[in-house]
Design a protein around this motif. Sequence first.
Motif, PDB file in Angstrom:
ATOM      1  N   TYR A 106       0.233   4.543  12.821  1.00  0.00           N
ATOM      2  CA  TYR A 106      -0.488   4.784  11.709  1.00  0.00           C
ATOM      3  C   TYR A 106       0.294   3.787  10.695  1.00  0.00           C
ATOM      4  CZ  TYR A 106       3.059   7.494   9.578  1.00  0.00           C
ATOM      5  OH  TYR A 106       4.536   8.427   8.826  1.00  0.00           O
ATOM      6  N   GLN A 107       1.058   3.372  10.597  1.00  0.00           N
ATOM      7  CA  GLN A 107       1.830   2.299   9.699  1.00  0.00           C
ATOM      8  C   GLN A 107       1.250   1.052  10.115  1.00  0.00           C
ATOM      9  OE1 GLN A 107       6.057   2.390   9.452  1.00  0.00           O
ATOM     10  NE2 GLN A 107       5.529   4.279   8.160  1.00  0.00           N
ATOM     11  N   PHE A 108       1.189   0.272  10.878  1.00  0.00           N
ATOM     12  CA  PHE A 108       1.196  -0.840  11.997  1.00  0.00           C
ATOM     13  C   PHE A 108      -0.563  -0.507  12.075  1.00  0.00           C
ATOM     14  CE2 PHE A 108      -0.366  -3.106  15.804  1.00  0.00           C
ATOM     15  CZ  PHE A 108      -0.071  -4.960  15.093  1.00  0.00           C
ATOM     16  N   ALA A 109      -1.023  -0.031  12.044  1.00  0.00           N
ATOM     17  CA  ALA A 109      -2.918   0.221  12.477  1.00  0.00           C
ATOM     18  C   ALA A 109      -3.524   0.231  10.662  1.00  0.00           C
ATOM     19  CB  ALA A 109      -3.485   1.728  12.705  1.00  0.00           C
TER      20      ALA A 109
ATOM     21  N   ALA B 130     -11.022   5.640   7.281  1.00  0.00           N
ATOM     22  CA  ALA B 130     -10.627   5.095   8.245  1.00  0.00           C
ATOM     23  C   ALA B 130      -9.223   6.038   8.526  1.00  0.00           C
ATOM     24  CB  ALA B 130      -9.713   3.458   8.456  1.00  0.00           C
ATOM     25  N   GLY B 131      -8.379   6.561   7.556  1.00  0.00           N
ATOM     26  CA  GLY B 131      -7.235   7.590   7.645  1.00  0.00           C
ATOM     27  C   GLY B 131      -8.214   8.714   8.439  1.00  0.00           C
ATOM     28  N   GLU B 132      -8.786   8.668   7.824  1.00  0.00           N
ATOM     29  CA  GLU B 132      -8.988  10.447   8.038  1.00  0.00           C
ATOM     30  C   GLU B 132      -9.151  10.978   9.296  1.00  0.00           C
ATOM     31  OE1 GLU B 132     -12.113  13.829   7.490  1.00  0.00           O
ATOM     32  OE2 GLU B 132     -12.888  12.066   6.415  1.00  0.00           O
ATOM     33  N   PRO B 133      -9.349  10.467  10.647  1.00  0.00           N
ATOM     34  CA  PRO B 133      -9.059  11.061  11.580  1.00  0.00           C
ATOM     35  C   PRO B 133      -7.263  10.670  12.203  1.00  0.00           C
ATOM     36  CG  PRO B 133     -10.758   9.337  11.791  1.00  0.00           C
ATOM     37  CD  PRO B 133     -10.144   9.147  10.429  1.00  0.00           C
TER      38      PRO B 133
ATOM     39  N   LEU C 142       0.512  -1.088  -0.565  1.00  0.00           N
ATOM     40  CA  LEU C 142      -0.177  -0.162  -0.318  1.00  0.00           C
ATOM     41  C   LEU C 142       0.734   1.217  -0.058  1.00  0.00           C
ATOM     42  CD1 LEU C 142      -0.534   1.782   3.153  1.00  0.00           C
ATOM     43  CD2 LEU C 142      -1.738  -0.631   3.446  1.00  0.00           C
ATOM     44  N   TYR C 143       0.183   2.547  -0.734  1.00  0.00           N
ATOM     45  CA  TYR C 143       1.047   4.024  -0.543  1.00  0.00           C
ATOM     46  C   TYR C 143       0.087   4.873   0.291  1.00  0.00           C
ATOM     47  CZ  TYR C 143       3.211   1.128  -4.517  1.00  0.00           C
ATOM     48  OH  TYR C 143       4.335  -0.062  -5.437  1.00  0.00           O
ATOM     49  N   LEU C 144       1.059   5.885   0.633  1.00  0.00           N
ATOM     50  CA  LEU C 144       0.004   6.435   1.668  1.00  0.00           C
ATOM     51  C   LEU C 144       0.699   7.357   1.812  1.00  0.00           C
ATOM     52  CD1 LEU C 144       1.484   6.466   5.085  1.00  0.00           C
ATOM     53  CD2 LEU C 144       0.048   3.895   5.230  1.00  0.00           C
ATOM     54  N   ARG C 145       0.270   8.619   2.689  1.00  0.00           N
ATOM     55  CA  ARG C 145       1.230  10.002   2.097  1.00  0.00           C
ATOM     56  C   ARG C 145       1.023  10.896   4.205  1.00  0.00           C
ATOM     57  NH1 ARG C 145       3.941  13.775  -1.029  1.00  0.00           N
ATOM     58  NH2 ARG C 145       2.800  12.314  -2.692  1.00  0.00           N
ATOM     59  N   VAL C 146       1.750  10.809   4.244  1.00  0.00           N
ATOM     60  CA  VAL C 146       0.887  11.686   6.124  1.00  0.00           C
ATOM     61  C   VAL C 146       0.425  13.117   5.822  1.00  0.00           C
ATOM     62  CG1 VAL C 146       1.623  12.574   8.761  1.00  0.00           C
ATOM     63  CG2 VAL C 146       3.007  10.908   7.214  1.00  0.00           C
TER      64      VAL C 146
ATOM     65  N   GLN D 247       0.041  16.534  13.107  1.00  0.00           N
ATOM     66  CA  GLN D 247      -0.592  16.491  14.885  1.00  0.00           C
ATOM     67  C   GLN D 247      -1.953  15.385  14.823  1.00  0.00           C
ATOM     68  OE1 GLN D 247      -2.785  20.284  15.542  1.00  0.00           O
ATOM     69  NE2 GLN D 247      -2.689  19.617  17.605  1.00  0.00           N
ATOM     70  N   LYS D 248      -2.300  14.659  13.735  1.00  0.00           N
ATOM     71  CA  LYS D 248      -2.964  13.860  14.127  1.00  0.00           C
ATOM     72  C   LYS D 248      -2.175  12.778  14.029  1.00  0.00           C
ATOM     73  CE  LYS D 248      -7.699  16.214  11.931  1.00  0.00           C
ATOM     74  NZ  LYS D 248      -8.137  15.884  11.075  1.00  0.00           N
TER      75      LYS D 248
END
Length: 309
Positions: A112-115, A154-157, A95-99, A103-104
């Motif tokens: 967040y990576q593990f989650a 799920a990733g928004e919070p 998967l490819y994600l970006r912060v 702060q969140k």
Amino acid sequence: MEDILKIFTGIFWFAFTLYLAYKIYRSIRIVSAQECIIVERLGRYNRTLHAGFHLLVPFIDEDSYYHTLKEQAIDVPPQTCITKDNVKVEMDGILYLRVLDPQKASYGIDDYQFAVTQLVQTTMRAIIGTMDMDTTFETREVINSKILEVLDQAGEPWGVRVNRYEIVNITPPKSVIEAMEREKKAQISKKAQISLSEGDRDSRINRSLGVKEEAINKSEGEKQKRINEAEGAAKEIESITTATAKGISLLATSIQNQGGKEAAQFRIAQRFIKEVEKLGKEGTNLVLPLDLSNFSSVMKSVLGKESKL
């Protein structure tokens, strides 16, 4: 005793000076591009440091969290999923994600990576449980889109956004792979036999059509040949008839003129003599009802009594 006290005092001030120098050094922060630092003041969130030079208040400010703002590729470990038809398949992905909100990402969740990885695995098991094994191979894009939809919510919070998810491998059990290979071989053999039979059928049809067209062409050619020969013979007869009629007409006209009758008799006599010459070859026996030694009598017989030759 005083000397020992002085030594301990010197050691204390030396250590304190080193600690103070360290804290001052730690108060200077240079943040690289596409990175950020979360600063806490007295244990509470204070600000986010982005690319550039920054100064912290010693003993009060503390750099608590470091984040990269680049897109991250996270490997999802292989896991066993059970399909709707009770077949165990092993699946893994990336998967490819970006912060988006540091702060969140710092305070909304511990890791967040593990989650995100755990959420992908649980969602994948739930989706695969609603599909047959054959469907899992054909609908990879559908599985990826469904997982991505769940991760977006799920990733928004957590202050992160999952851009995409890709299934890397789908590995069924060895027995299932062998059965699929046998089925594939059977399908290939069936297609090959069908192709051969269709090819043989088409070949026979083409040969029969060729023979048919050849026979038609031959009959048409023979028909045209006969028509041409008949037309040629008819034209020949017509030409001969026309020429004969013209010759007779001209002869009749010539005979009616003065001296025409004598000219015609003379032409007939010449023709007769040439024909006699053809018959009078060596080794040929002739029986003629005429006396050729008496040329005058012969001419009278050929031309008639009125001939003066």
